[in-house]
Design a protein around this motif. Structure first.
Motif, PDB file in Angstrom:
ATOM      1  N   ILE A 167      37.936  32.086  43.783  1.00  0.00           N
ATOM      2  CA  ILE A 167      37.487  32.684  43.197  1.00  0.00           C
ATOM      3  C   ILE A 167      36.209  32.572  44.147  1.00  0.00           C
ATOM      4  O   ILE A 167      36.241  33.365  45.093  1.00  0.00           O
ATOM      5  N   ARG A 168      35.785  31.382  44.535  1.00  0.00           N
ATOM      6  CA  ARG A 168      34.891  31.170  45.703  1.00  0.00           C
ATOM      7  C   ARG A 168      35.841  31.472  47.148  1.00  0.00           C
ATOM      8  O   ARG A 168      35.128  31.990  47.738  1.00  0.00           O
ATOM      9  N   GLY A 169      36.901  30.628  47.343  1.00  0.00           N
ATOM     10  CA  GLY A 169      37.136  31.575  48.529  1.00  0.00           C
ATOM     11  C   GLY A 169      37.964  33.280  48.447  1.00  0.00           C
ATOM     12  O   GLY A 169      37.772  33.880  49.682  1.00  0.00           O
ATOM     13  N   ALA A 170      38.524  33.825  47.641  1.00  0.00           N
ATOM     14  CA  ALA A 170      38.118  35.570  47.477  1.00  0.00           C
ATOM     15  C   ALA A 170      37.169  35.853  48.012  1.00  0.00           C
ATOM     16  O   ALA A 170      37.158  37.137  48.300  1.00  0.00           O
ATOM     17  N   CYS A 171      35.635  35.455  47.028  1.00  0.00           N
ATOM     18  CA  CYS A 171      34.664  36.064  47.055  1.00  0.00           C
ATOM     19  C   CYS A 171      34.714  36.174  49.034  1.00  0.00           C
ATOM     20  O   CYS A 171      33.932  36.889  49.835  1.00  0.00           O
ATOM     21  N   ASN A 172      34.487  34.742  49.604  1.00  0.00           N
ATOM     22  CA  ASN A 172      34.242  34.878  51.250  1.00  0.00           C
ATOM     23  C   ASN A 172      35.093  35.731  52.048  1.00  0.00           C
ATOM     24  O   ASN A 172      34.315  36.369  52.686  1.00  0.00           O
ATOM     25  N   GLU A 173      36.189  36.415  51.492  1.00  0.00           N
ATOM     26  CA  GLU A 173      37.142  37.003  52.127  1.00  0.00           C
ATOM     27  C   GLU A 173      36.802  37.831  51.721  1.00  0.00           C
ATOM     28  O   GLU A 173      36.598  38.981  52.792  1.00  0.00           O
ATOM     29  N   LEU A 174      36.432  38.542  50.780  1.00  0.00           N
ATOM     30  CA  LEU A 174      35.673  39.995  50.637  1.00  0.00           C
ATOM     31  C   LEU A 174      34.370  39.997  51.169  1.00  0.00           C
ATOM     32  O   LEU A 174      34.876  41.119  51.856  1.00  0.00           O
TER      33      LEU A 174
END
Length: 219
Positions: free
Chosen positions: A23-30
Protein backbone atom coordinates in the motif's frame (compact mmCIF):
# COMPACT_ATOMS: atom_id res chain seq x y z
CA UNK A 1 3.29 -4.17 27.49
CA UNK A 2 0.89 -6.50 25.64
CA UNK A 3 2.59 -8.77 23.12
CA UNK A 4 1.42 -11.52 20.77
CA UNK A 5 3.68 -14.54 20.46
CA UNK A 6 1.74 -17.37 18.77
CA UNK A 7 3.44 -18.58 15.56
CA UNK A 8 0.34 -18.55 13.37
CA UNK A 9 -0.48 -15.06 14.56
CA UNK A 10 3.07 -14.01 13.66
CA UNK A 11 2.62 -15.48 10.19
CA UNK A 12 -0.64 -13.58 9.76
CA UNK A 13 0.86 -10.31 10.98
CA UNK A 14 3.77 -10.72 8.55
CA UNK A 15 1.28 -10.96 5.69
CA UNK A 16 -0.52 -7.85 6.90
CA UNK A 17 2.78 -5.95 7.06
CA UNK A 18 3.46 -7.09 3.49
CA UNK A 19 0.10 -5.66 2.42
CA UNK A 20 0.92 -2.43 4.25
CA UNK A 21 4.26 -2.12 2.49
CA UNK A 22 2.59 -2.64 -0.89
CA UNK A 23 0.00 0.00 0.00
CA UNK A 24 2.87 2.33 0.84
CA UNK A 25 4.38 1.60 -2.57
CA UNK A 26 1.05 2.20 -4.31
CA UNK A 27 0.63 5.55 -2.51
CA UNK A 28 4.10 6.55 -3.70
CA UNK A 29 3.16 5.63 -7.27
CA UNK A 30 -0.09 7.57 -6.94
CA UNK A 31 1.91 10.63 -5.92
CA UNK A 32 4.14 10.16 -8.99
CA UNK A 33 1.06 9.77 -11.17
CA UNK A 34 -0.33 13.08 -9.94
CA UNK A 35 3.05 14.72 -10.44
CA UNK A 36 2.99 13.43 -14.01
CA UNK A 37 -0.50 14.81 -14.51
CA UNK A 38 0.50 18.20 -13.10
CA UNK A 39 3.61 18.26 -15.33
CA UNK A 40 1.63 17.06 -18.37
CA UNK A 41 3.88 13.98 -18.54
CA UNK A 42 1.76 11.21 -20.07
CA UNK A 43 4.53 8.61 -19.82
CA UNK A 44 4.84 9.13 -16.08
CA UNK A 45 1.07 8.85 -15.65
CA UNK A 46 0.91 5.60 -17.64
CA UNK A 47 3.90 3.94 -15.97
CA UNK A 48 2.69 4.81 -12.47
CA UNK A 49 -0.80 3.50 -13.25
CA UNK A 50 0.70 0.19 -14.44
CA UNK A 51 2.67 -0.12 -11.19
CA UNK A 52 -0.42 0.69 -9.10
CA UNK A 53 -2.39 -2.05 -10.86
CA UNK A 54 0.45 -4.52 -10.30
CA UNK A 55 0.70 -3.68 -6.60
CA UNK A 56 -3.09 -3.93 -6.20
CA UNK A 57 -3.04 -7.41 -7.74
CA UNK A 58 -0.26 -8.45 -5.36
CA UNK A 59 -2.22 -7.07 -2.41
CA UNK A 60 -5.27 -9.05 -3.54
CA UNK A 61 -3.19 -12.24 -3.57
CA UNK A 62 -1.77 -11.61 -0.09
CA UNK A 63 -5.28 -10.79 1.12
CA UNK A 64 -6.52 -14.20 -0.06
CA UNK A 65 -3.59 -15.89 1.69
CA UNK A 66 -4.38 -13.97 4.86
CA UNK A 67 -8.08 -14.84 4.80
CA UNK A 68 -7.23 -18.49 4.16
CA UNK A 69 -4.97 -18.46 7.21
CA UNK A 70 -7.57 -16.69 9.36
CA UNK A 71 -10.36 -19.14 8.52
CA UNK A 72 -8.09 -22.19 8.44
CA UNK A 73 -6.67 -21.81 11.95
CA UNK A 74 -8.31 -22.26 15.35
CA UNK A 75 -8.24 -18.58 16.28
CA UNK A 76 -10.81 -17.23 18.73
CA UNK A 77 -13.97 -15.93 16.95
CA UNK A 78 -13.43 -12.33 18.10
CA UNK A 79 -9.82 -12.42 16.93
CA UNK A 80 -10.93 -13.78 13.55
CA UNK A 81 -13.53 -11.04 13.22
CA UNK A 82 -11.00 -8.29 13.97
CA UNK A 83 -8.46 -9.76 11.55
CA UNK A 84 -10.99 -10.16 8.73
CA UNK A 85 -12.07 -6.55 9.32
CA UNK A 86 -8.45 -5.38 9.16
CA UNK A 87 -7.60 -7.44 6.07
CA UNK A 88 -10.65 -6.16 4.20
CA UNK A 89 -10.04 -2.52 5.11
CA UNK A 90 -6.43 -2.82 3.89
CA UNK A 91 -7.64 -4.27 0.60
CA UNK A 92 -10.15 -1.44 0.23
CA UNK A 93 -7.32 1.08 0.66
CA UNK A 94 -5.59 -0.53 -2.31
CA UNK A 95 -8.70 -0.49 -4.51
CA UNK A 96 -9.30 3.17 -3.63
CA UNK A 97 -5.73 4.01 -4.69
CA UNK A 98 -6.33 2.24 -8.00
CA UNK A 99 -9.67 4.02 -8.46
CA UNK A 100 -8.04 7.41 -7.83
CA UNK A 101 -5.31 6.60 -10.35
CA UNK A 102 -7.83 5.51 -12.96
CA UNK A 103 -9.92 8.64 -12.45
CA UNK A 104 -6.87 10.84 -13.03
CA UNK A 105 -5.49 8.88 -15.99
CA UNK A 106 -8.79 8.29 -17.82
CA UNK A 107 -8.58 11.66 -19.62
CA UNK A 108 -6.65 14.91 -19.46
CA UNK A 109 -8.46 17.35 -17.19
CA UNK A 110 -8.69 21.02 -18.03
CA UNK A 111 -5.33 22.75 -17.61
CA UNK A 112 -7.00 25.66 -15.82
CA UNK A 113 -8.54 23.25 -13.31
CA UNK A 114 -5.22 21.49 -12.75
CA UNK A 115 -3.37 24.75 -12.14
CA UNK A 116 -6.05 25.94 -9.72
CA UNK A 117 -6.03 22.70 -7.71
CA UNK A 118 -2.28 22.02 -7.86
CA UNK A 119 -1.37 23.23 -4.37
CA UNK A 120 -4.38 21.63 -2.64
CA UNK A 121 -3.90 18.29 -4.41
CA UNK A 122 -0.22 18.25 -3.52
CA UNK A 123 -1.08 18.88 0.14
CA UNK A 124 -3.76 16.19 0.09
CA UNK A 125 -1.34 13.64 -1.35
CA UNK A 126 1.23 14.57 1.30
CA UNK A 127 -1.33 13.69 4.00
CA UNK A 128 -2.03 10.34 2.32
CA UNK A 129 1.68 9.69 1.96
CA UNK A 130 2.30 10.33 5.65
CA UNK A 131 -0.67 8.18 6.64
CA UNK A 132 0.64 5.29 4.52
CA UNK A 133 3.98 5.44 6.36
CA UNK A 134 2.18 5.29 9.70
CA UNK A 135 0.02 2.44 8.44
CA UNK A 136 3.10 0.28 7.85
CA UNK A 137 4.44 1.22 11.28
CA UNK A 138 1.11 0.38 12.95
CA UNK A 139 0.98 -3.05 11.28
CA UNK A 140 4.61 -3.82 12.12
CA UNK A 141 3.92 -3.06 15.80
CA UNK A 142 1.04 -5.54 16.08
CA UNK A 143 3.24 -8.47 17.03
CA UNK A 144 5.56 -6.36 19.20
CA UNK A 145 3.47 -3.90 21.18
CA UNK A 146 -0.20 -3.44 20.39
CA UNK A 147 -0.41 -0.43 22.72
CA UNK A 148 2.08 1.40 20.51
CA UNK A 149 0.14 0.26 17.44
CA UNK A 150 -2.95 1.89 18.93
CA UNK A 151 -1.07 5.17 19.41
CA UNK A 152 0.04 5.17 15.77
CA UNK A 153 -3.57 4.40 14.82
CA UNK A 154 -4.69 7.56 16.60
CA UNK A 155 -2.18 9.54 14.53
CA UNK A 156 -3.68 8.05 11.35
CA UNK A 157 -7.14 9.10 12.55
CA UNK A 158 -5.89 12.67 13.02
CA UNK A 159 -4.51 12.65 9.47
CA UNK A 160 -7.87 11.40 8.22
CA UNK A 161 -9.58 14.38 9.84
CA UNK A 162 -7.08 16.72 8.18
CA UNK A 163 -7.87 14.96 4.90
CA UNK A 164 -11.59 15.63 5.41
CA UNK A 165 -10.86 19.35 5.67
CA UNK A 166 -8.74 19.18 2.53
CA UNK A 167 -11.50 17.30 0.69
CA UNK A 168 -14.08 19.97 1.58
CA UNK A 169 -11.67 22.68 0.43
CA UNK A 170 -11.09 20.95 -2.91
CA UNK A 171 -14.78 20.35 -3.57
CA UNK A 172 -15.53 24.01 -2.82
CA UNK A 173 -12.82 25.12 -5.26
CA UNK A 174 -14.15 22.76 -7.92
CA UNK A 175 -17.68 24.11 -7.72
CA UNK A 176 -16.36 27.66 -7.86
CA UNK A 177 -14.88 26.79 -11.28
CA UNK A 178 -18.18 25.60 -12.78
CA UNK A 179 -18.48 28.61 -15.11
CA UNK A 180 -14.87 28.45 -16.30
CA UNK A 181 -14.17 24.72 -16.64
CA UNK A 182 -15.95 22.04 -18.66
CA UNK A 183 -18.45 19.87 -16.79
CA UNK A 184 -16.62 16.61 -17.55
CA UNK A 185 -13.47 17.90 -15.86
CA UNK A 186 -15.50 19.03 -12.84
CA UNK A 187 -17.06 15.55 -12.52
CA UNK A 188 -13.74 13.82 -13.16
CA UNK A 189 -11.88 15.78 -10.51
CA UNK A 190 -14.76 15.43 -8.06
CA UNK A 191 -14.44 11.65 -8.42
CA UNK A 192 -10.68 11.94 -7.90
CA UNK A 193 -11.20 13.84 -4.65
CA UNK A 194 -13.78 11.32 -3.40
CA UNK A 195 -11.45 8.41 -4.17
CA UNK A 196 -8.62 10.14 -2.29
CA UNK A 197 -11.03 10.56 0.61
CA UNK A 198 -11.84 6.83 0.42
CA UNK A 199 -8.12 6.02 0.83
CA UNK A 200 -7.96 7.87 4.14
CA UNK A 201 -11.38 6.60 5.26
CA UNK A 202 -10.23 3.01 4.79
CA UNK A 203 -6.99 3.74 6.59
CA UNK A 204 -9.06 4.99 9.50
CA UNK A 205 -11.18 1.83 9.28
CA UNK A 206 -8.02 -0.25 9.64
CA UNK A 207 -7.19 1.56 12.88
CA UNK A 208 -10.63 0.71 14.25
CA UNK A 209 -9.88 -2.95 13.56
CA UNK A 210 -6.79 -2.65 15.77
CA UNK A 211 -8.97 -1.20 18.54
CA UNK A 212 -11.34 -4.17 18.22
CA UNK A 213 -8.35 -6.52 18.39
CA UNK A 214 -7.07 -4.79 21.52
CA UNK A 215 -10.47 -5.11 23.21
CA UNK A 216 -10.50 -8.80 22.26
CA UNK A 217 -7.08 -9.43 23.78
CA UNK A 218 -7.98 -7.64 27.02
CA UNK A 219 -11.26 -9.50 27.55
Amino acid sequence: MLKLRINKEEELFEKLVKIGEDIRGACNELKKLFQGMLANNDDQVSSSMIRIKSLTERIAMTREESLSLIYGEAFLPDFKEAMVMLTQSLYHIATSIKDAGRAVSSRKPSEKCVISLRESLTSYLAIIDEASEKLVLMLSLLSKDINEALKVGKEIQMLERSGDEMKDNLITKLYEMEKDVDLITILQMRDVVFFLDDILDNMEESTLSIEVLYATLKS
